[in-house]
Every structure is written in structure tokens, then in C-alpha cells.
Design a protein around this motif. Structure first.
Motif, PDB file in Angstrom:
ATOM      1  N   HIS A 147       0.714  -1.208  -0.181  1.00 59.97           N
ATOM      2  CA  HIS A 147       0.259   0.382  -0.309  1.00 59.97           C
ATOM      3  C   HIS A 147       0.789   1.815  -0.278  1.00 59.97           C
ATOM      4  CE1 HIS A 147      -3.533   2.689   0.656  1.00 59.97           C
ATOM      5  NE2 HIS A 147      -2.745   2.753   1.801  1.00 59.97           N
ATOM      6  N   TRP A 148       1.969   1.453   0.876  1.00 60.12           N
ATOM      7  CA  TRP A 148       2.890   2.452   0.835  1.00 60.12           C
ATOM      8  C   TRP A 148       3.252   2.328  -0.529  1.00 60.12           C
ATOM      9  CZ3 TRP A 148       5.271   0.504   6.405  1.00 60.12           C
ATOM     10  CH2 TRP A 148       4.656   0.906   6.899  1.00 60.12           C
ATOM     11  N   HIS A 149       3.814   1.828  -0.944  1.00 56.29           N
ATOM     12  CA  HIS A 149       4.670   1.408  -2.153  1.00 56.29           C
ATOM     13  C   HIS A 149       3.269   2.075  -3.707  1.00 56.29           C
ATOM     14  CE1 HIS A 149       8.292  -1.160  -1.374  1.00 56.29           C
ATOM     15  NE2 HIS A 149       7.927   0.475  -0.862  1.00 56.29           N
ATOM     16  N   ALA A 150       2.323   2.153  -3.101  1.00 55.32           N
ATOM     17  CA  ALA A 150       1.297   1.972  -4.555  1.00 55.32           C
ATOM     18  C   ALA A 150       1.167   3.386  -4.028  1.00 55.32           C
ATOM     19  CB  ALA A 150       0.686   1.322  -4.321  1.00 55.32           C
ATOM     20  N   HIS A 151       1.602   4.306  -3.214  1.00 52.40           N
ATOM     21  CA  HIS A 151       0.679   5.311  -2.685  1.00 52.40           C
ATOM     22  C   HIS A 151       2.153   6.277  -2.537  1.00 52.40           C
ATOM     23  CE1 HIS A 151      -3.139   3.572  -2.224  1.00 52.40           C
ATOM     24  NE2 HIS A 151      -3.560   4.742  -2.083  1.00 52.40           N
ATOM     25  N   GLY A 152       3.039   6.522  -3.555  1.00 53.61           N
ATOM     26  CA  GLY A 152       3.230   6.911  -3.128  1.00 53.61           C
ATOM     27  C   GLY A 152       5.200   7.241  -2.634  1.00 53.61           C
ATOM     28  N   HIS A 153       5.060   6.287  -1.961  1.00 53.98           N
ATOM     29  CA  HIS A 153       6.696   5.876  -1.200  1.00 53.98           C
ATOM     30  C   HIS A 153       7.321   5.255  -2.027  1.00 53.98           C
ATOM     31  CE1 HIS A 153       4.281   7.850   2.114  1.00 53.98           C
ATOM     32  NE2 HIS A 153       3.082   7.253   2.212  1.00 53.98           N
ATOM     33  N   GLY A 154       8.231   5.068  -2.188  1.00 54.95           N
ATOM     34  CA  GLY A 154       9.526   4.078  -2.218  1.00 54.95           C
ATOM     35  C   GLY A 154      10.224   2.978  -1.265  1.00 54.95           C
ATOM     36  N   GLU A 155      11.265   1.852  -2.156  1.00 54.02           N
ATOM     37  CA  GLU A 155      11.752   1.363  -1.277  1.00 54.02           C
ATOM     38  C   GLU A 155      13.159   2.743  -0.045  1.00 54.02           C
ATOM     39  OE1 GLU A 155      12.356  -1.913  -0.590  1.00 54.02           O
ATOM     40  OE2 GLU A 155      10.921  -2.104  -1.655  1.00 54.02           O
ATOM     41  N   GLN A 156      13.553   3.546  -0.107  1.00 58.14           N
ATOM     42  CA  GLN A 156      14.344   3.667   0.370  1.00 58.14           C
ATOM     43  C   GLN A 156      13.398   5.031   1.488  1.00 58.14           C
ATOM     44  OE1 GLN A 156      13.121   5.422  -2.469  1.00 58.14           O
ATOM     45  NE2 GLN A 156      11.880   7.263  -2.010  1.00 58.14           N
ATOM     46  N   ASP A 157      11.981   4.491   1.868  1.00 59.41           N
ATOM     47  CA  ASP A 157      11.062   5.043   2.489  1.00 59.41           C
ATOM     48  C   ASP A 157      10.939   4.023   3.460  1.00 59.41           C
ATOM     49  OD1 ASP A 157      10.461   7.727   1.787  1.00 59.41           O
ATOM     50  OD2 ASP A 157       9.312   7.131  -0.271  1.00 59.41           O
ATOM     51  N   PHE A 158       9.865   2.782   2.655  1.00 56.47           N
ATOM     52  CA  PHE A 158       9.494   1.477   4.064  1.00 56.47           C
ATOM     53  C   PHE A 158      10.642   0.032   2.653  1.00 56.47           C
ATOM     54  CE2 PHE A 158       6.588   4.946   4.241  1.00 56.47           C
ATOM     55  CZ  PHE A 158       6.274   5.140   5.866  1.00 56.47           C
ATOM     56  N   ALA A 159      11.258  -0.539   3.419  1.00 57.07           N
ATOM     57  CA  ALA A 159      11.867  -1.092   2.448  1.00 57.07           C
ATOM     58  C   ALA A 159      11.450  -2.599   4.057  1.00 57.07           C
ATOM     59  CB  ALA A 159      13.821  -0.868   2.839  1.00 57.07           C
ATOM     60  N   TRP A 160      10.937  -3.964   3.171  1.00 52.51           N
ATOM     61  CA  TRP A 160      11.135  -5.063   4.179  1.00 52.51           C
ATOM     62  C   TRP A 160      12.030  -5.739   4.075  1.00 52.51           C
ATOM     63  CZ3 TRP A 160       6.922  -7.627   5.787  1.00 52.51           C
ATOM     64  CH2 TRP A 160       7.361  -9.220   6.294  1.00 52.51           C
ATOM     65  N   LEU A 161      12.453  -6.226   4.899  1.00 52.52           N
ATOM     66  CA  LEU A 161      13.208  -6.706   5.944  1.00 52.52           C
ATOM     67  C   LEU A 161      13.592  -8.469   6.654  1.00 52.52           C
ATOM     68  CD1 LEU A 161      14.888  -4.642   8.590  1.00 52.52           C
ATOM     69  CD2 LEU A 161      15.609  -4.641   6.359  1.00 52.52           C
ATOM     70  N   GLU A 162      13.776  -8.881   5.861  1.00 50.55           N
ATOM     71  CA  GLU A 162      13.667 -10.930   5.578  1.00 50.55           C
ATOM     72  C   GLU A 162      14.161 -11.227   7.649  1.00 50.55           C
ATOM     73  OE1 GLU A 162      11.915 -12.930   4.363  1.00 50.55           O
ATOM     74  OE2 GLU A 162      11.675 -12.380   2.316  1.00 50.55           O
ATOM     75  N   PRO A 163      13.249 -12.312   8.277  1.00 50.05           N
ATOM     76  CA  PRO A 163      13.779 -11.847   9.708  1.00 50.05           C
ATOM     77  C   PRO A 163      15.260 -12.519   9.513  1.00 50.05           C
ATOM     78  CG  PRO A 163      12.582 -13.967   9.350  1.00 50.05           C
ATOM     79  CD  PRO A 163      12.920 -13.185   7.825  1.00 50.05           C
ATOM     80  N   ALA A 164      16.414 -12.572   9.111  1.00 46.36           N
ATOM     81  CA  ALA A 164      17.782 -12.563   8.919  1.00 46.36           C
ATOM     82  C   ALA A 164      18.600 -11.826   8.643  1.00 46.36           C
ATOM     83  CB  ALA A 164      18.490 -13.471   7.936  1.00 46.36           C
ATOM     84  N   ALA A 165      17.553 -10.570   8.350  1.00 44.04           N
ATOM     85  CA  ALA A 165      18.132  -9.066   8.312  1.00 44.04           C
ATOM     86  C   ALA A 165      18.014  -8.010   9.728  1.00 44.04           C
ATOM     87  CB  ALA A 165      17.698  -8.609   7.223  1.00 44.04           C
ATOM     88  N   LEU A 166      16.670  -8.816  10.159  1.00 46.43           N
ATOM     89  CA  LEU A 166      15.622  -8.439  10.671  1.00 46.43           C
ATOM     90  C   LEU A 166      16.552  -8.375  12.269  1.00 46.43           C
ATOM     91  CD1 LEU A 166      13.671  -6.647  13.020  1.00 46.43           C
ATOM     92  CD2 LEU A 166      12.120  -8.738  12.844  1.00 46.43           C
ATOM     93  N   GLN A 167      16.771  -9.630  12.170  1.00 46.07           N
ATOM     94  CA  GLN A 167      18.122 -10.009  13.630  1.00 46.07           C
ATOM     95  C   GLN A 167      18.925  -9.476  13.804  1.00 46.07           C
ATOM     96  OE1 GLN A 167      15.443 -11.249  15.410  1.00 46.07           O
ATOM     97  NE2 GLN A 167      16.182 -13.258  16.010  1.00 46.07           N
ATOM     98  N   GLN A 168      19.772  -8.779  12.440  1.00 41.13           N
ATOM     99  CA  GLN A 168      20.788  -8.134  12.261  1.00 41.13           C
ATOM    100  C   GLN A 168      20.140  -6.709  13.306  1.00 41.13           C
ATOM    101  OE1 GLN A 168      22.744  -7.717   9.294  1.00 41.13           O
ATOM    102  NE2 GLN A 168      22.607  -9.836   8.315  1.00 41.13           N
ATOM    103  N   GLN A 169      18.844  -6.067  13.475  1.00 47.28           N
ATOM    104  CA  GLN A 169      19.385  -4.950  14.044  1.00 47.28           C
ATOM    105  C   GLN A 169      18.699  -4.738  15.386  1.00 47.28           C
ATOM    106  OE1 GLN A 169      17.821  -1.850  11.903  1.00 47.28           O
ATOM    107  NE2 GLN A 169      17.954  -2.699  10.219  1.00 47.28           N
ATOM    108  N   LEU A 170      17.693  -6.326  15.648  1.00 52.63           N
ATOM    109  CA  LEU A 170      16.152  -6.242  16.871  1.00 52.63           C
ATOM    110  C   LEU A 170      16.710  -7.679  16.723  1.00 52.63           C
ATOM    111  CD1 LEU A 170      14.743  -5.258  18.602  1.00 52.63           C
ATOM    112  CD2 LEU A 170      13.247  -4.700  17.081  1.00 52.63           C
TER     113      LEU A 170
END
Length: 464
Positions: A147-170
């Protein structure tokens, strides 16, 4: 073990500050601002940047930051509650320009802090919206991302993190994925509001504390011990407008509630993450969120409450059940915190406008401009609202005025009368609680999981 302090952690961490004197007698000014929280103090600051010659008075019922500004979760968010509805009618170019203004809010706060040398633990580390307690959350988040990507937001605004990538931060107990956005900063909010109070006084603003305003009239704010006549009166009261004649009814008061752990050792933070000032939120209707403080506590909040007729909750002491609910949610995400002591448990009153989106109400005939209804996102939204009000007062055609949240008293949507508000709130809350109980139970049958989600979605639709 002693019970948690009911004081706001943020306010308790401040050194004692001698209060400004109360208003004594009548006076006049160019602008009188009612409320020394973020909205009021940011407005005073930006007015002085635009027109240093203005004589500005700020009236505060208690001390600067006593209300929601000193009691929140410390997120500076580059968005507005209900922004999609606010921006829906704009042409694509105007929508993009408005989104750019919103996304820039944390950076603008950072620029002012650097310019003025204000220290409030500002960290522009972004936010992690996490799927972390049941698998349906990952589907919800992916739908929201699309929805965000369809309404003017790009990957630089909202990006998906798979569980492994999430675990690197939290590192969460059950990571299903997350969305990362860079458009959030964290602060120690009480430090910021008190620093702003000092700075605007240095710029010549007259601050009167312990000066509760009881009525707002045409070009006038009245306290028990004096009145201020002014060309413009700016109520910056949010939930506390409920007790002031002249602006009562524009917003209703709801509550947020938070807990804070004792300072945690580095070995625990090595297990948790949040090394770069990130905020986090668990994507459910319980609306849980948190941040790591400068002194290495975890501050954790979750959905608040509503009192019949929108009554303020003061003094604000959380019950044992309210503390336990938030601690249990925290432990579901971070089971390693089970031994950690909860040292603070507090809440705050905030304002919500009908339509669940913030607004700036302009009553030009009476010289009154009122901002609020931020719906829990006021730390950042108040900064943009202040810039808008400063531009209006100074007669500017500034770009900040393109956000379509200006309205008039005649255009305000009215809240339903009681007991409909209270009944509606509790019905919605019960549907959300049932959904959460069903989904967090791995053994709930598929039909029940689908039914719980469908009911909660329909009930959430009432909050429009």
C-alpha cells in the motif's frame, strides 16, 4: 521489591529547574500561546525566527512539559496520524510535496537542535515495524508495504526486512520479518521541551508557569490572576483543552501508558540489539512500541485507554494490571528481560480529533488558532503544526501551508455524544483483544483466526 515509580521517567531524569513566575495582573502582547508543551514552544520558537520583534506570551498551567510532551514514548515521526485521508484529495505533485514535508520532520528537528545546541539524546536511527508474535502479522505488514509503495513511497522510505536481516538490528523471540523506515528519530522528550522553554525565553518570549487558563475569548486568554490581550490567541493544549472554555470539545482526551526497565547491562543489549537509536513497534492492534534510552533502559509502551466523557486521568498512576499487561507484551518479544526490574510506569493524556487526524483550527474573526488532535504522534507533528501557525500569523505563503489540515470551527466534525463514545471505544477494544488472543494461540483453528481478523478490521473501520 518496591513498586515502580509513577513519575514519568523523562521528567524524573531532569535536574530541578526553578519555575518561571506566574502571571500576576493583566498584560498585552502580539501573540499569547496557551500551553508550554511541544506545540506551544515550537510555535514561539518559529515565530521568533520569522519575526523577532513580536511580543509573545506563553501561559502554562503547571510547568513546561508537564502534559503529554513530558510523558510520551519519545518518537519524532515523519508522518501524521491519518495522513492518507488528509492527502487523498491532492493532485500527485502536491501530494508528493506534502509527503516530502512530512518525511523531513525528524531532520528538521535535528537541524534546530544542532543550530541551537540543544541536547535531548536525539538519534535519527529510523524505526522497525515488526511481525513478532504470530505469523499473520507478516502478511499484514506486506500488505501495508504494498500500500505504501502504491501511494508514492519508495524502497528508500519503507523496505522489507527478512527475519535474518531484522535480527541484525533487533533480536526478537519470534521474528517473522519487518519493515524499516528511516523517517523516525528518538529523543528524551522532557529534555527537549525544557530546552525549548529556556531557548524561547532567551529569545525574549515571556513564559508564565502555574498560570492555568480557564477561558479563551476573542483576542484574550484569561487566568485566575490576570488576562492577556493579544492579536492572536493560540491554544496549544491537546487533551487539556477539555477544561478550557472557548476550545472545549474540539478534541477528546485518551491515555497512553508506558513502562521502563532498570538500566540493562551491555550483555543484555548484545542479545537485544537497537545499537543505533532505532525505535521499534510490534505490528498489532495492541500498538506496542519502544526505544533504548541513553542510560540503557528499555522504554516500552502499548495501547492506552479512554475514560467516560473523555475525562483526564490525573494523577496518573498505572494499576497493577496495566503494568502487568505491558510487561507481558515486552517479555513475549524479549524473554531475556524476565529478571529485569520495572522501575517506572506512567501515562499521559493526549488529544484525538473526530476523524482521527490532526487539525489546525483557524478562527480568524476572533484571532484564535488551535492545533492538536495528533493521535499519539504529536512529538513530530507539533513541529510541523508550529511552522504552519507561525506562517499563518506572519501572513506568509510558505510551503508548509500546503498540508491540508487547516479547518474552521464551523467545519469541525463533532464527536458522538456519550455513552456512544464510551460504548464504541470498549466494543472496538474488545474486538482487538479477542483478535490478539486468538492469533497468539498457535492452536486456534483457521476459521476462528479468520473470523477474529474480519471482526477487528470492521471495528477498526469505525475509527474513521
Amino acid at each position: 521489591m518496591s513498586p515502580p515509580s509513577s513519575n514519568s521517567l523523562w521528567m524524573e531524569q531532569l535536574q530541578h529547574i526553578a519555575p518561571a513566575p506566574p502571571l500576576a495582573g493583566d498584560t498585552a502582547a502580539d501573540v499569547v500561546i496557551v500551553g508550554a508543551g511541544f506545540t506551544g514552544l515550537w510555535t514561539a520558537y518559529y515565530l521568533k525566527q520569522r519575526a523577532p520583534q513580536l511580543d509573545i506570551v506563553v501561559l502554562e498551567a503547571h510547568s513546561a512539559g508537564h502534559g503529554a510532551s513530558g510523558r510520551n514514548g519519545g518518537w519524532v515521526i515523519g508522518e501524521l496520524a491519518g495522513e492518507e485521508r488528509l492527502l487523498a484529495g491532492l493532485a500527485p505533485a502536491a501530494r508528493d510535496a506534502s509527503l516530502a514535508l512530512l518525511r523531513d520532520i525528524p531532520a528538521e528537528v535535528g537541524r534546530v537542535l544542532a543550530k541551537e545546541g540543544l541536547d535531548c539524546d536525539f538519534r535519527h536511527g529510523g524505526v522497525l515495524y515488526c511481525a513478532a508474535r504470530y505469523p499473520e502479522q507478516a502478511g499484514w505488514l506486506r500488505q501495508q508495504l504494498a500500500h505504501w509503495h502504491a501511494h508514492g513511497h519508495g524502497e528508500q522510505d519503507f523496505a522489507w526486512l527478512e527475519p535474518a536481516a531484522l535480527q541484525q538490528q533487533l533480536r526478537l523471540a519470534q521474528p517473522y520479518g519487518a519493515v524499516f523506515s528511516p523517517h523516525v528519530a528518538t529523543i528524551q522528550p522532557a529534555r527537549l521541551v525544557r530546552a525549548l522553554a529556556r531557548r524561547v525565553q532567551e529569545l525574549g518570549v515571556r513564559l508564565y508557569e502555574h498560570s492555568a487558563v480557564r477561558a479563551i475569548r476573542r483576542h484574550e486568554a484569561e487566568t485566575a490572576h490576570g488576562r492577556v490581550r493579544a492579536n492572536w490567541v493560540l491554544p496549544a493544549l491537546e487533551a487539556y483543552s477539555a477544561g478550557v472554555a472557548g476550545v472545549r470539545g474540539q478534541q477528546i482526551a485518551v491515555q497512553s501508558m508506558l513502562i521502563a526497565t532498570e538500566p540493562l547491562p551491555q550483555q543484555l543489549w548484545d542479545q537485544i540489539g537497537l545499537a543505533h537509536g532505532q525505535a521499534f513497534s510490534e505490528w498489532s492492534r495492541l500498538v506496542s512500541y519502544g526505544q533504548r534510552t541513553r542510560d540503557n533502559r528499555l522504554v516500552f509502551g502499548a495501547r492506552g485507554g479512554y475514560r467516560f466523557r473523555g475525562r483526564l486521568r490525573t494523577p496518573f498512576v498505572l494499576t497493577a494490571a496495566e503494568i502487568a499487561m505491558r510487561r507481558q507484551l515486552m517479555l513475549e518479544l524479549f524473554p531475556m528481560l524476565a529478571p529485569a526490574r520495572i522501575t517506572h510506569a506512567w501515562g499521559g493524556n493526549l488529544g484525538v480529533a473526530r476523524g482521527f487526524a490532526p487539525q489546525i483550527v483557524v478562527d480568524a474573526a476572533n484571532g484564535v488558532i488551535c492545533a492538536g488532535g495528533y493521535g499519539g504522534e504529536g512529538v513530530g507533528a507539533s513541529n510541523l503544526a508550529a511552522r504552519c501557525m507561525a506562517a499563518l500569523i506572519c501572513g506568509s505563503s510558505d510551503d508548509v501551508l500546503q498540508i491540508p489540515w487547516l479547518t474552521t470551527p464551523a467545519q469541525l466534525r463533532q464527536w458522538e455524544p456519550e455513552p456512544l463514545r464510551w460504548l464504541g471505544y470498549n466494543a472496538i477494544l474488545r474486538s482487538f483483544d479477542w483478535e490478539d488472543r486468538v492469533l497468539r494461540n498457535a492452536h486456534s483453528p483457521g476459521w476462528q483466526r479468520r473470523l477474529a481478523q474480519q471482526l477487528a478490521r470492521r471495528m477498526a473501520g469505525l475509527m474513521q
